[in-house]
Write an enzyme that holds these catalytic residues in place. Sequence first.
Site, mmCIF file in Angstrom:
data_model
loop_
_atom_site.group_PDB
_atom_site.id
_atom_site.type_symbol
_atom_site.label_atom_id
_atom_site.label_comp_id
_atom_site.label_asym_id
_atom_site.label_seq_id
_atom_site.Cartn_x
_atom_site.Cartn_y
_atom_site.Cartn_z
ATOM 1 N N VAL A 296 -26.309 11.455 71.073
ATOM 2 C CA VAL A 296 -25.976 11.637 72.386
ATOM 3 C C VAL A 296 -24.489 11.981 72.702
ATOM 4 C CG1 VAL A 296 -25.504 9.948 74.532
ATOM 5 C CG2 VAL A 296 -27.391 9.508 73.002
ATOM 6 N N CYS A 297 -23.653 11.554 71.834
ATOM 7 C CA CYS A 297 -22.231 11.928 71.978
ATOM 8 C C CYS A 297 -21.753 13.291 71.988
ATOM 9 C CB CYS A 297 -21.265 11.210 70.995
ATOM 10 S SG CYS A 297 -21.187 9.411 71.320
ATOM 11 N N ALA A 298 -22.648 13.987 71.233
ATOM 12 C CA ALA A 298 -22.408 15.410 70.861
ATOM 13 C C ALA A 298 -23.425 16.404 71.644
ATOM 14 C CB ALA A 298 -22.615 15.844 69.286
#
Length: 263
Positions: free
Chosen positions: A230-232
Amino acid sequence: YHLVGILCGLAIYNFNIINLTFPLALYKKLLNETPDLSDLKELSPLVWKSMQSLLEYQESDFEEVFGLTFEVTRNVYGESKTIELKPNGSNIPMTLENKKEYVDLYVDYVFNKSVEKKFKNFQAGFMRVCGGRVMKLFKPHELMAVIVGNEDYNWEEFEQNAEYKNGYVANDATIRMFWDVFHHELTEQEKKKFLLFLTGSDRIPIQGMKGIKIYIQPVQDDNCLPVAHVCAGLLDLPRYSSQGKLRYKLMQAIQQTHGFSLV
């Protein structure tokens, strides 16, 4: 409230979308604009309709029909509490002549006086991160969109912004199967679920779809589900043997984004 204000400020500072469905009136107050009766419609449609009925009623039996004074009753921790909208309000009847004043005082109580301490703490936390002249560039609905995102989806642009890594290219057979499934076999609601699966939010930033970047890289084991980092904005997409299998695995993945189900 101070901490929540800081979190909202950080969301703007870091260009993150958070699902905090505060009414537009809150953002008006952050920008030093005064909420009005129209904001009450969003907060409480039934109360707004009642206030509109007061303003629109013009008959001479107004006092007999409504029988109100300049006070409101609130439930405070299970106890009924009466609050005067102005000094000695309990003894001042609302009439045709002063009904506009009553409505204005009611709106002021709801959006200002009743939440004064809580809002000051929230505002202090928010301005601790986002204070400064930059706030003057926003209108309330724009500031709201920065925090909670919007729903101006453009799925073709979403594909155009995609990048491929570690062996995948735009014309790879698996990539073409993926976008064919995405555009033609997923419903609009399922596309939103995929966006939630990929980014942690089913809404898009104020910049539009160009603010969302998807990176897709291969995984050799086609028994695995697609996995989102998710963060990337990174999607691990196995090289599935068929489009049917890709759709089945993708649907499993996006349907199991909550709780302790499949991962």
